[in-house]
Design an enzyme around this catalytic site. Structure first.
Site, PDB file in Angstrom:
ATOM      1  N   LYS A 120      -7.479   3.634  -3.440  1.00 31.21           N
ATOM      2  CA  LYS A 120      -7.236   3.865  -1.945  1.00 31.21           C
ATOM      3  C   LYS A 120      -7.897   4.789  -1.919  1.00 31.21           C
ATOM      4  CE  LYS A 120      -5.370   2.441   2.833  1.00 31.21           C
ATOM      5  NZ  LYS A 120      -4.611   1.307   2.594  1.00 31.21           N
ATOM      6  N   LYS A 134     -10.244  -0.311  -2.149  1.00 27.23           N
ATOM      7  CA  LYS A 134     -10.545  -0.091  -0.743  1.00 27.23           C
ATOM      8  C   LYS A 134     -10.389   1.349  -0.075  1.00 27.23           C
ATOM      9  CE  LYS A 134      -7.237  -1.489   2.471  1.00 27.23           C
ATOM     10  NZ  LYS A 134      -5.540  -1.857   2.785  1.00 27.23           N
ATOM     11  N   ASP A 167       0.692  -1.080   0.125  1.00 34.32           N
ATOM     12  CA  ASP A 167       0.151  -0.163  -0.232  1.00 34.32           C
ATOM     13  C   ASP A 167       0.425   1.324   0.131  1.00 34.32           C
ATOM     14  OD1 ASP A 167      -1.976  -1.248   0.487  1.00 34.32           O
ATOM     15  OD2 ASP A 167      -2.986  -0.608   1.957  1.00 34.32           O
TER      16      ASP A 167
END
Length: 330
Positions: free
Chosen positions: A230, A266, A167
């Site tokens: 995300k 996400k 991430d």
């Protein structure tokens, strides 16, 4: 009670065409516009028109568990805490709840466990044999302002230690300046450093000023090869919400229509209740279809969500809410 829930293979065992990346198309980026008022009206309908009830609600909540990135990103994290979180990931539901739900050996495990780089090795060891991947936050998380060389080295170290997902954090200043070439080049370099590990790009949407900026940043990151986009690190003042989610989801849909590549989404930060989870799932179902409700295309970034889901499942079985300590996380 016996619930019909679709079994879910581990995220990295799914036959899914990975995003190869595409050249930066500034004309496309320039055409992106978002109407905040329209987005707010649409987001306001989610969960207001209809809701899932009874056995259907329990099935949705079991499905939600499979799409959680079970996360601990605290300054006081320890190897012991990470090991306890991994133990919970291996057994997210108490055995008596599983038995009463009648789900037998159905695979109901979180999509990943997400930790800082320094705990990747600990998590990999604790999850050995479970099929649950480890995700590592990287690139100067949460602000993304470390030197590029440091960010690339951090990604490579996490992959070497066994992380299957990375991430990364974008530099929000690039978005605010409209420097799309710089954002594209940096994310593309991060993708290359990830190798076979999947890359989730954290936009820090609460700091991007406008929904149009969020949409353009989403598109540029997808062009650069992101496997997921995300919302947040969970450390911003404004984290995931349905309005921003709608913006990002519609860019995912547009990207899929133009390229044939399906990108994951996400939302992260502030998603703490089963009710929150079902709203985001409903949004995904209505905007992208049931197909997107799979861990290789949708994740929740959450630390306390699993606790409330477990409480809600027990309530569905008994009619009573259990105390929090009955579903301890760590």
């Amino acid at each position: 009670m016996s619930l019909k829930v679709v079994d879910t293979a581990p995220p990295h065992e799914v036959d899914h065409k990975r995003n190869p990346g595409f050249p930066l198309d500034l004309d496309w980026v320039g055409r992106v516009r978002m109407n905040r008022s329209a987005l707010e009206r649409r987001a306001g309908t989610i969960g207001a028109r209809r809701t899932v009830k009874k056995d259907y609600q329990l099935a949705w909540l079991l499905k939600a568990i499979t799409m959680i990135d079970l996360t601990t990103l605290n300054s006081d994290d320890t190897p012991g805490r990470v090991e306890r979180l991994c133990a919970k990931a291996r057994n997210p539901l108490r055995s008596d709840i599983r038995e009463r739900l009648g789900i037998g050996n159905l695979r109901v495990l979180p999509g990943a466990v997400c930790v800082y780089h320094s705990f990747v090795g600990t998590a990999v060891d604790a999850l050995e044999g479970s099929g649950i991947p480890v995700a590592a936050v990287s690139t100067g998380f949460p602000h993304g302002l470390a030197p590029v060389e440091t960010k690339l080295a951090e990604i490579e170290a996490s992959v070497k230690d066994g992380a299957k997902e990375i991430d990364i954090v974008i530099e929000r200043g690039m978005v605010l300046r409209g420097d799309w070439q710089a954002l594209y080049d940096q994310v593309k370099a991060f993708r290359k450093a990830c190798g076979d590990a999947h890359i989730k790009t954290i936009l820090g949407t609460g700091e991007l000023a406008t929904q149009t900026n969020v949409a353009k940043a989403s598109l540029v990151c997808m062009m650069a090869g992101a496997d997921f986009i995300k919302t947040s690190t969970g450390k911003e003042k404004v984290n995931a919400n349905l309005v921003t989610s709608l913006t990002m989801i519609r860019m995912i849909r547009w990207f899929a229509e133009e390229t044939g590549i399906e990108i994951g989404y996400k939302p992260a930060g502030g998603i703490a209740t089963a009710g929150d989870a079902t709203k985001y799932m409903a949004l995904m179902k209505e905007e992208l279809g049931t197909h997107w409700l799979q861990p290789h295309l949708f994740r929740f970034g959450a630390s306390s969500l699993l606790t409330d889901i477990e409480r809600q499942l027990e309530h569905g079985l008994t009619g009573h809410y259990a105390a929090d300590y009955r579903q301890p996380m760590v």
